[in-house]
Structure formats: structure tokens, C-alpha cells
Design an enzyme around this catalytic site. Sequence first.
Site, mmCIF file in Angstrom:
data_model
loop_
_atom_site.group_PDB
_atom_site.id
_atom_site.type_symbol
_atom_site.label_atom_id
_atom_site.label_comp_id
_atom_site.label_asym_id
_atom_site.label_seq_id
_atom_site.Cartn_x
_atom_site.Cartn_y
_atom_site.Cartn_z
ATOM 1 N N ASP A 174 0.821 -1.219 0.000
ATOM 2 C CA ASP A 174 0.000 0.000 0.000
ATOM 3 C C ASP A 174 0.850 1.262 0.000
ATOM 4 O O ASP A 174 0.580 2.206 0.739
ATOM 5 C CB ASP A 174 -0.950 0.004 1.208
ATOM 6 C CG ASP A 174 -1.844 -1.232 1.230
ATOM 7 O OD1 ASP A 174 -1.306 -2.338 1.364
ATOM 8 O OD2 ASP A 174 -3.064 -1.089 1.105
ATOM 9 N N ASP A 201 -1.740 -2.739 -3.931
ATOM 10 C CA ASP A 201 -2.061 -1.313 -3.905
ATOM 11 C C ASP A 201 -0.798 -0.497 -4.183
ATOM 12 O O ASP A 201 -0.039 -0.162 -3.276
ATOM 13 C CB ASP A 201 -2.720 -0.881 -2.585
ATOM 14 C CG ASP A 201 -4.185 -1.324 -2.511
ATOM 15 O OD1 ASP A 201 -4.681 -1.885 -3.505
ATOM 16 O OD2 ASP A 201 -4.818 -1.102 -1.462
ATOM 17 N N ASN A 238 -6.938 -3.903 -4.303
ATOM 18 C CA ASN A 238 -8.173 -3.302 -4.804
ATOM 19 C C ASN A 238 -7.907 -2.029 -5.609
ATOM 20 O O ASN A 238 -8.658 -1.694 -6.514
ATOM 21 C CB ASN A 238 -9.164 -3.020 -3.663
ATOM 22 C CG ASN A 238 -8.547 -2.241 -2.527
ATOM 23 O OD1 ASN A 238 -7.481 -2.605 -2.039
ATOM 24 N ND2 ASN A 238 -9.193 -1.175 -2.102
ATOM 25 N N HIS A 324 -3.575 -9.672 -0.696
ATOM 26 C CA HIS A 324 -3.784 -8.265 -0.341
ATOM 27 C C HIS A 324 -4.629 -8.096 0.923
ATOM 28 O O HIS A 324 -4.236 -7.408 1.861
ATOM 29 C CB HIS A 324 -4.408 -7.496 -1.510
ATOM 30 C CG HIS A 324 -4.511 -6.031 -1.238
ATOM 31 N ND1 HIS A 324 -3.400 -5.246 -0.997
ATOM 32 C CD2 HIS A 324 -5.573 -5.203 -1.119
ATOM 33 C CE1 HIS A 324 -3.779 -4.001 -0.752
ATOM 34 N NE2 HIS A 324 -5.094 -3.949 -0.815
ATOM 35 N N HIS A 334 -11.315 -2.093 7.244
ATOM 36 C CA HIS A 334 -11.377 -3.322 6.427
ATOM 37 C C HIS A 334 -11.609 -4.574 7.276
ATOM 38 O O HIS A 334 -11.188 -5.663 6.908
ATOM 39 C CB HIS A 334 -10.102 -3.503 5.600
ATOM 40 C CG HIS A 334 -9.884 -2.432 4.582
ATOM 41 N ND1 HIS A 334 -10.883 -1.977 3.759
ATOM 42 C CD2 HIS A 334 -8.776 -1.729 4.254
ATOM 43 C CE1 HIS A 334 -10.399 -1.027 2.963
ATOM 44 N NE2 HIS A 334 -9.131 -0.857 3.247
ATOM 45 N N VAL A 362 -4.763 -2.971 5.013
ATOM 46 C CA VAL A 362 -5.043 -2.173 6.208
ATOM 47 C C VAL A 362 -3.825 -1.295 6.467
ATOM 48 O O VAL A 362 -2.703 -1.802 6.595
ATOM 49 C CB VAL A 362 -5.328 -3.087 7.415
ATOM 50 C CG1 VAL A 362 -5.583 -2.243 8.655
ATOM 51 C CG2 VAL A 362 -6.499 -3.993 7.119
ATOM 52 N N HIS A 363 -4.042 0.022 6.568
ATOM 53 C CA HIS A 363 -2.918 0.963 6.615
ATOM 54 C C HIS A 363 -2.388 1.111 8.027
ATOM 55 O O HIS A 363 -2.458 2.175 8.661
ATOM 56 C CB HIS A 363 -3.337 2.307 6.012
ATOM 57 C CG HIS A 363 -3.862 2.154 4.626
ATOM 58 N ND1 HIS A 363 -4.677 3.061 4.022
ATOM 59 C CD2 HIS A 363 -3.672 1.166 3.716
ATOM 60 C CE1 HIS A 363 -4.980 2.638 2.806
ATOM 61 N NE2 HIS A 363 -4.388 1.497 2.602
#
Length: 474
Positions: A174, A201, A238, A324, A334, A362-363
Site C-alpha cells: 500500500d 495497492d 483493490n 492483499h 477493512h 489495512v494501513h
Amino acid sequence: MAAGAHRRQMAVFLAAALFLAAVLLLQAANAADAGVTSKYRRKLEATVDMPLDADVFRVPPGYNAPQQVHITLGDQEGTAMLVSWVTPNELGNTTVMYGGAPDRMDMQAQGIHTRYDYFNYTSGFIHHCFLKNLKHSTKYYYAMGFGHTVRAFSFTTPPKPGPDAPIKFGLIGDLGQTFDSNATLSHYEANGGDAVLYLGDLSYADHYPLHDNNRWDTWARFVERSVAYQPWIWTAGNHELDYAPEIGETAPFKPFTHRYPTPYRAAGSTEPFWYSVKLASAHVIVLASYSAYGKYTPQWTWLQDELANRVDRNATPWLIVLVHSPWYNSNSYHYMEGETMRVQFEQWVVDARADLVLAGHVHSYERSHRVSNVAYDIINGKSTPVRDPRAPVYVTIGDGGNVEGIANNFTEPQPAYSAFREASFGHATLDIKNRTHAYYAWHRNQDGAKVVADGVWITNRHWMPTNDDGDTTH
Ligand SMILES: *[C@@H]1O[C@H](CO)[C@@H](O)[C@H](O)[C@H]1NC(C)=O
Ligand SMILES: *[C@@H]1O[C@H](CO)[C@@H](O)[C@H](O)[C@H]1NC(C)=O
Ligand SMILES: *[C@@H]1O[C@H](CO)[C@@H](O)[C@H](O)[C@H]1NC(C)=O
Ligand SMILES: *[C@@H]1O[C@H](CO)[C@@H](O)[C@H](O)[C@H]1NC(C)=O
Ligand SMILES: *[C@@H]1O[C@H](CO)[C@@H](O)[C@H](O)[C@H]1NC(C)=O
Ligand SMILES: [Fe+2]
């Protein structure tokens, strides 16, 4: 006081003391077992994309100069490399020259090219060139852009797959293209790895109106400084979907598939989104959260066959799964999105004694204990994850630093399966030493690159199936 009463009092006192000691011991054991939610608090500042004129996005000088150069493995054995780049002005020459020294690039390979339109955006000329019959553990120099502006790079091929072949992976997910993304990449570069396992991502171009695909170009220019020199193994997230029926873009993964080829055919796969590669002593399986994985689907069939017939733990003892959307995630962000895939594949992963399942999405950062949740069926109702030495460690590393910001709302209390979690940006490294031991380390961006914010020795599930992992460093 009578002697008898005194004795009775003493006995009560002793019993109470013993009980207290037992309680304290139990508490200590629980504390050692319990997960850690890091107390570290980052300064919450805006996470913003670097401006178009940022140094990292600079277009290389020279007419039609190759840009956005990136490489990934071209086969299962590490003897082929896929080289990709973009020329902006005209097609130019699709040949790559390569060899063992900068002045001895005496071999050549002919590439192919493609372009795509996305709403009113038209891509540059995207080149893909396959370099094969490479020697293991060998440094190659390569160049492209002949006829106009030539640019040269180099990479070192991974060691021959073998049980004790060491390799150090960077784990990044991400990433996006903010100032934080740049810090993450810089820290990874400072820590040094041989290849990146990328958890999906990439550019977050879809954050812009019309999914401004110029941001796919800027992202590729930004990461070139690493990925032109070492292979990154791609997982689709995504933000690679770019599915936008409102502007007539209905083919999922259009920019991603045009730009980032994967060696899926060499892995017996039929789609670029799920495949496997072998790197040194690791067998890396890439799964696709956004392609069908239910029973009888192509991905399901492929994974069954892969685990049964192509994974050989004697040859490549480390079995690592990339996906992911995480299967174990205790962040409210999420939450439970990975659940259906967990239900579908967790039993297989436990049966296969996979070492690690790595995810992004998930960040934030989270590492699990070895747990499984495979006892459940719709009749027995057992749905609590339990400690299980057969099970992999789950890591969520979607903390690369993209424009959507940090996911700082963890569910409370921390579930028993969660070993460590922290809402900070960063990256991890997995340093495989030999068939039994690998050192895993997570680095938060606020610290110097060398500071380990969460570290653990991981023991191999094939060679040390019941061994506990080592102590953790926080
Ligand atoms: C990105 O990081 C690199 C390396 O640390 C640095 O040279 C560059 O100036 C940074 N760029 C921006 C826009 O922060
Ligand atoms: C492309 O460059 C290579 C290497 O210089 C050269 O051998 C080849 O003839 C060129 N191809 C074309 C079509 O110009
Ligand atoms: C695409 O359309 C948008 C919105 O109408 C516009 O701002 C942009 O300049 C257009 N881009 C091109 C390359 O025409
Ligand atoms: C944090 O997550 C909980 C669910 O775990 C939710 O109820 C709450 O609204 C969230 N808070 C914020 C500020 O997003
Ligand atoms: C594997 O590496 C670990 C960590 O460096 C070391 O302690 C162990 O002795 C090594 N095992 C073998 C068989 O070399
Ligand atoms: Fe995501």
C-alpha cells in the site's frame, strides 16, 4: 491465643499466600502471552501526495528516454527476468542489451510493446522484455533505449533455489506516492534487501478524478530507483482494479495488467493475479483477493494443485503466501474483509505448514501469533482462533504510507491472536538465514532505518514444526 487456633490461622494465611502467588504467576503467564498494542503515537499529520514537480517524479532527460524501468522474476527458478519500461514520445527500440559488465552488454533480447487508453488518457509505449537463461547469483548490467536515449541499470539474480540459500526480502504494501511513501522506500533502501514482496495497492491513481493515469506514471518513476535494480514480486490489490463503469472503464485491472506483467504461466497459472515464484530457499505463492477463489474456480484449482504437486519443502523449505486483504486483522478498518478467503483457504495453508501469510490493505501494522481457526463448521460453532504450532504467522503490512492515511482505530480489547499492532507507517524485512531460521523485523518510519520496532526469529514449519518462535524485540 490457643496453639490450635494459631495453627489454624497460620494455615489460612499460608493458603491465602499460596493462592495469591498462584494468581500472580497466572497473571505473569498471561502478560507474557498477551498481545501488545504499541503505545507509540505518531504525530497525526496530513498524508499528502508528492507534487507532480517533486524530484522523485522527474522525467529522465533526453529524447524518448526510457522511464519507469522495473523488473520482476521471469520464471520459477530465478534464471529469467522480465524488464519493463515506458517510452513517452515514440515506440523506439524494444531491445534490451545485457551482460556481465557495463562495457560488455553483449547479449540482446527483443521485447514486445503495448499501449492502452483509459477514458481520455493514452499511455506511453509500454515495453516488456524477457531475459532468459541467466546464471544464478550473478550481476547483470542491462540497457535499453537504443537509437535515442540509452539508459543502463543492473540487477543480481537470486541464488539457485536450495534448502539453505539465504535471501533478504523487503515487505512493502500500500505504498502510494506521498512524502511518507518516500520515507518508507528510503528506509527499505537503507536496510537493504535482495527482492521485495509487494503486498498490493501500488499507485493510488484511482484516488484522482478519472483515475488520472498520469499518477500510474509518476508512481513508476518514483519506485524506479529500487525496482530497476531488484525484482519486486507483485500482488494485486483493490486499487489495481480501476473499475469505473461511470466513465466507461469496465475491464478490471486494465492499467495494472498493461504495466506489471507477472511470470504466471511459468507457475502453471492462467491469470497474472495468482502464481508462484521460487527465490533462494523460499517458495512464494501470490494469491488474488479480487479474483474468484471459491470452490472449482481457476484460482482454487490452481492453489490445490500448487500445494499438492509443486511445493517441495526439501528443496525450498520456506513457504510464504502473499495476499492483499488480510485474514487476521484486528483493525476496524477493512474489518473481516478477508474472512471469506480465510474460510476457503486457511485449512490448506495450515495443512501445508506455511511459514508466513503476508497481507496489505489495512494501513497499519499487525503481527499475529501462530493461530488457526479451522475447527469451525456450521454445526459445532467453534469459531475462536486458537494457538496452533502448525499455523503460519500472519503479518499485515499495508503501512507503506499512501494518501488515504493511517488506520488508527484498532478493535478493543486486542484479540488473543494478535501479537503486536501499531498504527504507524513503515516496512519490514524477512532475512532468511538457512532452512531453519529467518529474522523478521518491522521498522516504523519515525525511527532511523536500523531501529527494529517489532522483531522476531521465525523458525521453519517444515524443519522445526513444533518449535516456538524466538523472543520478540519491541
Ligand atoms: C525522497 O527521498 C529521497 C531519498 O531519501 C530524497 O533524495 C528526495 O529528495 C525525497 N523526495 C521528496 C519529494 O521528499
Ligand atoms: C535496436 O537496438 C539494437 C541494439 O543496438 C540493434 O541491434 C537493433 O538493430 C535495433 N533495432 C532496430 C529496429 O533499430
Ligand atoms: C480529460 O478530461 C478531464 C475532465 O474533462 C480534463 O480535465 C483533462 O484535461 C482531460 N485530459 C486530456 C488528456 O484530455
Ligand atoms: C472505531 O471502530 C469501532 C468499531 O470497532 C467503531 O464503532 C467506531 O465508530 C470507530 N471509531 C472511529 C473514530 O472511526
Ligand atoms: C541457521 O541460522 C541460525 C541463525 O543464524 C543459526 O543459529 C543456526 O545455527 C543455523 N543453522 C544451521 C544448520 O546452520
Ligand atoms: Fe487495499
